[in-house]
Structures are given as C-alpha cells and as structure tokens.
Design a protein around this motif. Sequence first.
Motif, mmCIF file in Angstrom:
data_model
loop_
_atom_site.group_PDB
_atom_site.id
_atom_site.type_symbol
_atom_site.label_atom_id
_atom_site.label_comp_id
_atom_site.label_asym_id
_atom_site.label_seq_id
_atom_site.Cartn_x
_atom_site.Cartn_y
_atom_site.Cartn_z
ATOM 1 N N LYS A 30 21.969 -42.733 10.420
ATOM 2 C CA LYS A 30 21.481 -41.435 10.901
ATOM 3 C C LYS A 30 21.609 -41.330 12.413
ATOM 4 O O LYS A 30 22.014 -40.294 12.945
ATOM 5 N N GLU B 72 23.641 -38.687 14.806
ATOM 6 C CA GLU B 72 22.974 -37.876 15.817
ATOM 7 C C GLU B 72 23.460 -38.180 17.232
ATOM 8 O O GLU B 72 23.616 -37.276 18.037
ATOM 9 N N ASN C 170 23.873 -35.681 4.496
ATOM 10 C CA ASN C 170 22.498 -35.184 4.544
ATOM 11 C C ASN C 170 21.999 -35.042 5.975
ATOM 12 O O ASN C 170 21.277 -34.102 6.286
ATOM 13 N N THR C 171 22.391 -35.965 6.837
ATOM 14 C CA THR C 171 21.943 -35.893 8.231
ATOM 15 C C THR C 171 22.561 -34.679 8.917
ATOM 16 O O THR C 171 21.890 -33.969 9.668
ATOM 17 N N MET D 145 23.490 -31.924 7.445
ATOM 18 C CA MET D 145 22.868 -30.722 6.880
ATOM 19 C C MET D 145 21.483 -30.462 7.434
ATOM 20 O O MET D 145 21.053 -29.324 7.538
ATOM 21 N N ASP D 146 20.777 -31.552 7.797
ATOM 22 C CA ASP D 146 19.420 -31.416 8.344
ATOM 23 C C ASP D 146 19.429 -30.810 9.732
ATOM 24 O O ASP D 146 18.418 -30.298 10.188
ATOM 25 N N ASP D 147 20.528 -30.878 10.433
ATOM 26 C CA ASP D 147 20.581 -30.411 11.826
ATOM 27 C C ASP D 147 20.488 -28.899 11.931
ATOM 28 O O ASP D 147 20.983 -28.189 11.123
#
Length: 57
Positions: A15, A19, A52-53, A55-57
């Motif tokens: 993750k 980022e 998933n990471t 998409m979370d942004d």
Amino acid sequence: MFVCMCYGITDKQIKSAVETHGVGNMRELKQVMTLGSQCGKCVELAQEIIDNTIMDD
Ligand code: FES
C-alpha cells in the motif's frame, strides 16, 4: 499481514509503495521491492492490493 511469504512483504508495504511511489501494477511494484519471483503465489493478491489501494484514493 504477509502477502509474500518468500520475501516477507506485507500488505502495508505494498500500500505504501502505491501511495508514495505511484506503483500501479506488478511490474512497477517489482521495481521498488522484491516479491513474486520465487513461488509466485502472492502475485494475484499483490495485484488486488494495488487495485484496492488505487480505488481508495
Ligand atoms: Fe511471493 Fe512466494 S509468496 S514469491
């Protein structure tokens, strides 16, 4: 949790690579850390964590 047992890579490390380094796929992830080149069992899960990471942004 550990994603890659062979190299001891955790989901948190993946993750943070997404980022901080803008990693978007396995090829780019392998440029910043070593995983997936022993048994290969982690590749699918690692890609899911990348997706998933993002998409979370
Ligand atoms: Fe990642 Fe084996 S668990 S290469």
